[in-house]
Scaffold this motif. Structure first.
Motif, PDB file in Angstrom:
ATOM      1  N   ARG A   1      12.929  -6.971   6.004  1.00  0.00           N
ATOM      2  CA  ARG A   1      12.234  -5.783   6.452  1.00  0.00           C
ATOM      3  C   ARG A   1      11.788  -4.958   5.262  1.00  0.00           C
ATOM      4  O   ARG A   1      12.410  -4.966   4.216  1.00  0.00           O
ATOM      5  CB  ARG A   1      13.148  -4.948   7.335  1.00  0.00           C
ATOM      6  N   GLU A   2      10.701  -4.229   5.448  1.00  0.00           N
ATOM      7  CA  GLU A   2      10.272  -3.284   4.428  1.00  0.00           C
ATOM      8  C   GLU A   2      11.263  -2.122   4.469  1.00  0.00           C
ATOM      9  O   GLU A   2      11.767  -1.764   5.518  1.00  0.00           O
ATOM     10  CB  GLU A   2       8.861  -2.762   4.730  1.00  0.00           C
ATOM     11  N   SER A   3      11.567  -1.555   3.326  1.00  0.00           N
ATOM     12  CA  SER A   3      12.458  -0.400   3.295  1.00  0.00           C
ATOM     13  C   SER A   3      11.735   0.736   2.599  1.00  0.00           C
ATOM     14  O   SER A   3      10.624   0.582   2.119  1.00  0.00           O
ATOM     15  CB  SER A   3      13.758  -0.748   2.559  1.00  0.00           C
ATOM     16  N   GLU A   4      12.378   1.886   2.529  1.00  0.00           N
ATOM     17  CA  GLU A   4      11.762   3.000   1.824  1.00  0.00           C
ATOM     18  C   GLU A   4      11.674   2.751   0.338  1.00  0.00           C
ATOM     19  O   GLU A   4      10.764   3.208  -0.327  1.00  0.00           O
ATOM     20  CB  GLU A   4      12.569   4.283   2.072  1.00  0.00           C
ATOM     21  N   SER A   5      12.620   1.995  -0.199  1.00  0.00           N
ATOM     22  CA  SER A   5      12.696   1.841  -1.649  1.00  0.00           C
ATOM     23  C   SER A   5      11.918   0.643  -2.189  1.00  0.00           C
ATOM     24  O   SER A   5      11.609   0.601  -3.367  1.00  0.00           O
ATOM     25  CB  SER A   5      14.155   1.739  -2.080  1.00  0.00           C
ATOM     26  N   ARG A   6      11.610  -0.351  -1.338  1.00  0.00           N
ATOM     27  CA  ARG A   6      10.853  -1.502  -1.842  1.00  0.00           C
ATOM     28  C   ARG A   6      10.291  -2.324  -0.698  1.00  0.00           C
ATOM     29  O   ARG A   6      10.716  -2.211   0.440  1.00  0.00           O
ATOM     30  CB  ARG A   6      11.704  -2.353  -2.773  1.00  0.00           C
ATOM     31  N   TYR A   7       9.308  -3.138  -1.052  1.00  0.00           N
ATOM     32  CA  TYR A   7       8.728  -4.061  -0.092  1.00  0.00           C
ATOM     33  C   TYR A   7       9.696  -5.222   0.139  1.00  0.00           C
ATOM     34  O   TYR A   7      10.563  -5.502  -0.688  1.00  0.00           O
ATOM     35  CB  TYR A   7       7.392  -4.604  -0.613  1.00  0.00           C
ATOM     36  N   SER A   8       9.512  -5.930   1.241  1.00  0.00           N
ATOM     37  CA  SER A   8      10.339  -7.098   1.536  1.00  0.00           C
ATOM     38  C   SER A   8      10.011  -8.227   0.569  1.00  0.00           C
ATOM     39  O   SER A   8       8.948  -8.240  -0.070  1.00  0.00           O
ATOM     40  CB  SER A   8      10.096  -7.569   2.974  1.00  0.00           C
ATOM     41  N   ASN A   9      10.910  -9.179   0.484  1.00  0.00           N
ATOM     42  CA  ASN A   9      10.671 -10.343  -0.383  1.00  0.00           C
ATOM     43  C   ASN A   9       9.408 -11.091   0.028  1.00  0.00           C
ATOM     44  O   ASN A   9       8.664 -11.577  -0.829  1.00  0.00           O
ATOM     45  CB  ASN A   9      11.876 -11.280  -0.358  1.00  0.00           C
ATOM     46  N   LEU A  10       9.150 -11.198   1.334  1.00  0.00           N
ATOM     47  CA  LEU A  10       7.943 -11.893   1.784  1.00  0.00           C
ATOM     48  C   LEU A  10       6.694 -11.130   1.357  1.00  0.00           C
ATOM     49  O   LEU A  10       5.729 -11.733   0.880  1.00  0.00           O
ATOM     50  CB  LEU A  10       7.957 -12.099   3.301  1.00  0.00           C
ATOM     51  N   SER A  11       6.691  -9.809   1.502  1.00  0.00           N
ATOM     52  CA  SER A  11       5.533  -9.020   1.065  1.00  0.00           C
ATOM     53  C   SER A  11       5.292  -9.183  -0.426  1.00  0.00           C
ATOM     54  O   SER A  11       4.150  -9.342  -0.870  1.00  0.00           O
ATOM     55  CB  SER A  11       5.747  -7.534   1.378  1.00  0.00           C
ATOM     56  N   ILE A  12       6.364  -9.155  -1.197  1.00  0.00           N
ATOM     57  CA  ILE A  12       6.248  -9.305  -2.648  1.00  0.00           C
ATOM     58  C   ILE A  12       5.716 -10.696  -2.994  1.00  0.00           C
ATOM     59  O   ILE A  12       4.802 -10.840  -3.811  1.00  0.00           O
ATOM     60  CB  ILE A  12       7.607  -9.033  -3.327  1.00  0.00           C
ATOM     61  N   LEU A  13       6.259 -11.727  -2.348  1.00  0.00           N
ATOM     62  CA  LEU A  13       5.810 -13.100  -2.600  1.00  0.00           C
ATOM     63  C   LEU A  13       4.328 -13.259  -2.261  1.00  0.00           C
ATOM     64  O   LEU A  13       3.548 -13.828  -3.045  1.00  0.00           O
ATOM     65  CB  LEU A  13       6.659 -14.092  -1.801  1.00  0.00           C
TER      66      LEU A  13
END
Length: 185
Positions: A2-14
């Motif tokens: 899941r996306e969080s307030e502090s960072r994007y999810s691993n899938l979004s980053i990938l």
């Protein structure tokens, strides 16, 4: 994931960094394709088309993920115009990453380009468009114009990341590039 307030999810980053790398590769291949002649040109064309289709499909995946997993919250200190520019740039990126490959594919199809294989694995047919050199040229011109617009979007995106990292020192870059430490005041 899941996306969080502090960072994007691993899938979004990938997806973000994979699409970015494929874009850089496709810009290079597109340049080589323009300069090549004979069989080399067809080889670069096939690679360019394969990369473009891959970018298109990965953008659809990323868009589907984004629709079901909203962006992390922007920092509260951001002005309204900054929020609008950040979200607007992201939305325009999605549109460009879908339109650019489709226009290129349509230009090749209308121009009568031969069917190519996706990285030599399976055929990528032409779109069902009437064969017309004029239509192919017009679509190709639109494709190239949108590529230039994407350069502007990339510039805005990178400048925004640099601003957040070094001027605001608010950790926005860390959300998409976790190996970068969050700046300390």
């Amino acid at each position: 994931m899941r996306e969080s307030e502090s960072r994007y999810s691993n899938l979004s980053i990938l997806l973000h960094w994979t699409i970015a790398a494929l874009l850089i590769a496709n810009v290079l291949v597109g340049g080589w394709m323009e300069d090549a002649e004979g069989p080399d040109k067809l080889g670069w064309f096939a690679t360019h088309k394969s990369l473009g289709i891959t970018i298109f499909v990965l953008t659809l995946v990323r868009l589907g993920w984004r629709i079901t997993h909203p962006w992390p919250v922007l920092p509260p200190h951001m002005a309204g115009w900054e929020r609008l520019l950040a979200r607007g740039t992201h939305i325009l990126f999605y549109l460009a990453l879908l339109a650019i490959p489709l226009l290129g594919w349509a230009a090749a199809s209308a121009g009568g380009a031969p069917t190519t294989d996706w990285f030599g694995l399976f055929p990528i047919g032409n779109l069902p468009l009437p064969r017309s050199e004029n239509l192919g040229d017009a679509l190709g011109g639109a494709h190239k114009l949108l590529v230039k617009a994407a350069y502007v979007l990339i510039g805005l995106h990178v400048l925004g990341a640099i601003k957040h990292q070094f001027l605001n020192r608010d950790g926005v870059l860390h959300r998409m590039l976790p190996i970068i430490p969050t700046p300390r005041d």
